[in-house]
Design a protein around this motif. Structure first.
Motif, PDB file in Angstrom:
ATOM      1  N   VAL A   1      -3.528   2.587   2.791  1.00 34.18           N
ATOM      2  CA  VAL A   1      -3.255   3.392   1.617  1.00 34.18           C
ATOM      3  C   VAL A   1      -3.619   5.034   2.412  1.00 34.18           C
ATOM      4  O   VAL A   1      -2.636   5.908   2.291  1.00 34.18           O
TER       5      VAL A   1
ATOM      6  N   LEU B   1      -6.854   5.431  -7.901  1.00 34.12           N
ATOM      7  CA  LEU B   1      -6.612   4.532  -6.701  1.00 34.12           C
ATOM      8  C   LEU B   1      -7.547   3.356  -6.689  1.00 34.12           C
ATOM      9  O   LEU B   1      -6.799   2.165  -6.538  1.00 34.12           O
TER      10      LEU B   1
ATOM     11  N   GLU C   1       0.819  -1.405  -0.050  1.00 32.42           N
ATOM     12  CA  GLU C   1       0.091  -0.023  -0.051  1.00 32.42           C
ATOM     13  C   GLU C   1       0.945   1.115   0.014  1.00 32.42           C
ATOM     14  O   GLU C   1       0.166   2.412  -0.564  1.00 32.42           O
TER      15      GLU C   1
ATOM     16  N   LEU D   1       1.208   3.317  -2.965  1.00 31.19           N
ATOM     17  CA  LEU D   1      -0.262   4.049  -3.601  1.00 31.19           C
ATOM     18  C   LEU D   1      -0.562   5.333  -2.790  1.00 31.19           C
ATOM     19  O   LEU D   1      -1.394   5.950  -3.043  1.00 31.19           O
ATOM     20  N   ARG D   2       0.578   5.801  -1.884  1.00 29.39           N
ATOM     21  CA  ARG D   2       0.143   6.680  -0.972  1.00 29.39           C
ATOM     22  C   ARG D   2       0.087   8.107  -1.808  1.00 29.39           C
ATOM     23  O   ARG D   2      -0.727   8.970  -0.984  1.00 29.39           O
TER      24      ARG D   2
END
Length: 314
Positions: free
Chosen positions: A260, A240, A224, A227-228
């Motif tokens: 995330v 996202l 995750e 995906l920050r």
């Protein structure tokens, strides 16, 4: 290298890639030039290649690490969307890759099909996160460290962020920091991640992902982590959710939206904090208060209540 001048770059090229030693060199601006600790930059060579170089020891070590990571990732079966390495060396430290035409995702995301973008990014992430990929990198670099590009601790946000936002936002920000700490306190499996997978490190052309850049921050984290920045890329949260959906379809593993957003919260608030304290404009030239409003909207859009911990957290 002794310095970051065009003459020094040309001399390094003559040693590492003699065919490029006489080509034109256009040095790009570097955000680290004012900090001797991280003296590094890149240059366009002959309008066909990009040379990355460094003239401080810490920056040179980071670049040498990136060279080793790319060497491992390029071994068959190669990870998709890698830079095409033309030449590399650790003495002098120099990385030369082929220049790829296109634009950063930040510049084109509004015009692209976010589902298709998410599919391609999920493909990249799935290959990078695979255990075999980590083994290949470890065979070259040894023990892979945790990702080097970490947001500041929430203690710093709690201490300094309140003066930059509206009074009615301060209590919510403090609660969100507590929530993010609790979410991330639950350990997850560590995988190899890029470490800085924002839109500026992706080159897109005609709806196709051409290359992912800058692997010097690659390291271990939960999936995750990469995906920050995605909740804030493009309108809404479509990028996202599309990436998470395709990742699940490819790998069979579910990415956790709460993790995330916990990473996203830390990243957004720490970025806004240091920029505000340094007098540097935020990337979109808005205010920290506007960013906090955006975070609230993203929580709502994802169906997350940061006042309530998700099941399985501490």
């Amino acid at each position: 290298m002794d310095e970051g001048s065009p003459a020094a770059i040309a001399e390094a090229l003559r040693q590492v890639a003699p065919a490029l030693g006489e080509d034109s060199i256009a040095v790009r601006e570097s955000a680290s030039e004012d900090d001797p600790l991280w003296w590094s930059a890149s240059a366009v060579v002959g309008e066909r290649f990009v040379a990355k170089f460094a003239w401080s020891r810490p920056a040179a070590l980071r670049l040498a690490y990136e060279i080793a990571v790319l060497e491992a990732l390029a071994r068959e079966p190669a990870i998709p969307f890698l830079p095409d390495v033309v030449a590399s060396s650790t003495d002098p430290v120099l990385l030369v890759t082929r220049l790829v035409p296109g634009k950063a995702l930040f510049d084109v995301v509004d015009s692209l099909d976010r589902d298709d973008v998410g599919r391609q990014l999920a493909h990249f992430m799935a290959e990078l996160n695979h255990p075999v990929t980590l083994e290949r990198v470890e065979s070259v670099v040894g023990d892979v460290p945790p990702v080097s590009l970490q947001p500041v601790a929430t203690d710093a946000v709690r201490a300094g962020f309140g003066k930059w936002v509206r009074p009615d936002q301060r209590a919510a920000v403090m609660r969100w920091c507590d929530w993010a700490d609790d979410v991330l306190a639950t350990p997850q499996r560590s995988v190899l991640v890029h470490g800085d997978l924002h839109g500026g490190n992706q080159v897109w052309d005609g709806g196709d992902l051409r290359v992912v850049l800058d692997f010097e921050t690659a390291g271990l984290a939960d999936a995750e982590y990469d995906l920050r920045t995605f909740p804030g890329t493009g309108p809404g949260i479509e990028l996202l959710t599309a990436t998470m959906r395709h990742y699940r379809q490819i790998t069979g593993r579910e990415l956790v939206a709460e993790r995330v957003m916990a990473w996203h919260l830390r990243t957004a608030l720490s970025d806004a904090l240091w920029r505000s304290e340094a007098g540097v404009p935020l990337p979109d030239h808005r205010t920290p208060s506007a960013w906090v409003d955006d975070l609230a909207k993203r929580f709502t859009a994802l169906g997350i209540n940061p006042d309530v911990l998700p099941p399985g957290t501490s």
